[in-house]
Design a protein around this motif. Structure first.
Motif: not given
Length: 269
Positions: A50-71
């Motif tokens: 319900e957000a027409p103002e968003v037309r595409c999304v980028v997902v990234s991680g900070a600090g040179g890594n994407f994601c290490s999974g569940g903490d």
């Protein structure tokens, strides 16, 4: 509230010229997920419908890594002590994140560097396009903690991206794919240098955002729906979908721009 004004609590969210950027932002721990960040990501992707103002999304991680999974301490530890109803609530919530990513109309571009494992690998997998680096390490490592590889839709999604045999190897072994292997197997659409990765992903997102976003949403919907269709049903579904797109103003704009020998300016309607 418009997502232009949204302030995320458990990750960074920015919206610039139609492109939303999610940055997983716990770099000291390689950006692990918590119960709260899972839920907030799920809720944000649900809102995108319900957000027409968003037309595409980028997902990234900070600090040179994407994601290490569940903490390990904030999720894995409590799960070991949980009863079956609580465990099922958790696994259904994590699956709901993937459902929300696949159901939102906007294309999602993942920018993957460094560690991308467990639920982080699933978030990348559930994205529509994946840009990576040669240094990326992608692992569906559930088996290495005594769990099945069938987590958050992995057994449905991964074979469709890289093939049944390759997916089986990764899900049974839990081993990591290198960035070069991930590109060769079709997991990554493109490899970039680490310093150019997010910029390349944002550039692709802006190109998609400048396109006919109603039609992009239809493409995403049909890619998802046609997984369990036979070819005759798929051809009929696409005939109906394309006829709907032919009623849009963007279709007319493209024709009129062609006649004028100009580049069309799409508006998503």
């Amino acid at each position: 509230m418009s997502l232009a004004d949204y302030r995320a609590e458990h990750f960074r969210w920015e919206l610039d010229d139609g492109v939303g950027q999610i940055t997983l932002n716990r770099p000291d721990r390689k950006n692990p997920l918590t119960f709260e960040s899972y839920a907030e990501l799920r809720d944000l992707f649900r809102r995108l419908g319900e957000a027409p103002e968003v037309r595409c999304v980028v997902v990234s991680g900070a600090g040179g890594n994407f994601c290490s999974g569940g903490d390990v301490h904030e999720i894995i530890g409590p799960l070991v002590e949980s009863d079956m109803p609580a465990l099922l609530r958790f696994t259904r919530m994590t699956g709901d994140l993937v459902k929300a990513m696949r159901a939102c109309p906007q294309p999602i571009v993942a920018a993957v560097d460094g560690v991308c494992v467990g639920a982080g690998a699933i978030i990348a997998l559930a994205s529509d396009l994946r840009y990576g680096t040669a240094d990326a390490k992608v692992a569906f490592l559930f088996v290495r903690v005594g769990l099945a590889g069938c987590d958050m839709g992995a057994c449905a999604l991964l074979p469709r991206v890289i093939g049944q045999g390759r997916a089986s190897e990764l899900l049974y072994s839990g081993r990591a794919m290198s960035g070069e292997e991930a590109e060769r197997w079709g997991f990554f659409n493109r490899l970039c240098s680490p310093e150019a990765l997010v910029g390349e992903a944002l550039g692709q997102a802006r190109r998609l955002a400048d396109g006919p976003t109603f039609a992009h949403a239809m493409t995403k919907r049909m890619l998802h729906q046609e997984w369990d269709m036979g070819i005759d049903a798929a051809i009929e579904a696409e005939a109906q979908a394309q006829a709907i797109c032919m009623q849009t103003q963007d279709f007319r704009r493209a024709y009129e721009a062609f006649v004028r020998k100009e580049k069309p300016k799409f508006e998503g309607n």
